[in-house]
Design a protein around this motif. Structure first.
Motif, PDB file in Angstrom:
ATOM      1  N   GLY A   1       0.828  -1.129   0.044  1.00 53.41           N
ATOM      2  CA  GLY A   1      -0.095  -0.036  -0.142  1.00 53.41           C
ATOM      3  C   GLY A   1       0.879   1.185  -0.191  1.00 53.41           C
ATOM      4  N   VAL A   2       0.055   2.339  -0.237  1.00 51.21           N
ATOM      5  CA  VAL A   2       0.799   3.678  -0.224  1.00 51.21           C
ATOM      6  C   VAL A   2       1.114   4.067   1.190  1.00 51.21           C
ATOM      7  N   VAL A   3       2.190   4.855   1.432  1.00 49.20           N
ATOM      8  CA  VAL A   3       2.553   5.237   2.729  1.00 49.20           C
ATOM      9  C   VAL A   3       3.085   6.565   2.277  1.00 49.20           C
ATOM     10  N   SER A   4       2.950   7.452   3.428  1.00 51.92           N
ATOM     11  CA  SER A   4       3.592   8.978   3.436  1.00 51.92           C
ATOM     12  C   SER A   4       4.278   9.329   4.512  1.00 51.92           C
ATOM     13  N   GLY A   5       4.748  10.461   4.440  1.00 48.29           N
ATOM     14  CA  GLY A   5       5.241  10.932   5.775  1.00 48.29           C
ATOM     15  C   GLY A   5       5.478  12.475   5.194  1.00 48.29           C
TER      16      GLY A   5
END
Length: 109
Positions: A22-26
């Motif tokens: 899945g997509v992850v972000s910071g």
């Protein structure tokens, strides 16, 4: 767990993606104290570049990368591929730094 690899490419050399998690972000928001930063900026501008602002942006980028790495680790990933950075001015003196990518599990070296 080994260090999570983060890359802007869609693949990793010598490693095969076995699962897309899945997509992850910071993200990070960098604030600037306008008065002191203008004074510092005047002192350290060399060739049109401001060392103090560059350090703040680097700090924000590092925070965002730390966040994406933690999010990937929570999913059990060993890498993030296709990472991209976005920078946005939220208000005068405030910069938003975002990095996002796809958390994956890999096989190989």
């Amino acid at each position: 767990m080994a260090e999570i690899t983060i890359t802007t490419t869609d693949s990793l050399e010598d490693r095969e993606v076995t699962e897309y998690l899945g997509v992850v972000s910071g993200e990070a928001v960098i604030g600037a104290n306008v008065v002191s930063d203008i004074a510092a900026g005047i002192r350290d501008v060399v060739g049109g570049r401001s060392g103090s602002y560059e350090k703040k942006i680097e700090s924000g980028r590092t925070e965002a990368i730390d966040d994406i790495r933690a999010a990937a680790e929570e999913l059990g990933a060993d890498a993030v591929i296709g990472a991209g950075f976005d920078y946005e001015e939220l208000a005068e003196g405030m910069l938003w730094v975002n990095v996002s990518g796809t958390a994956v599990r890999t096989r190989g070296q």
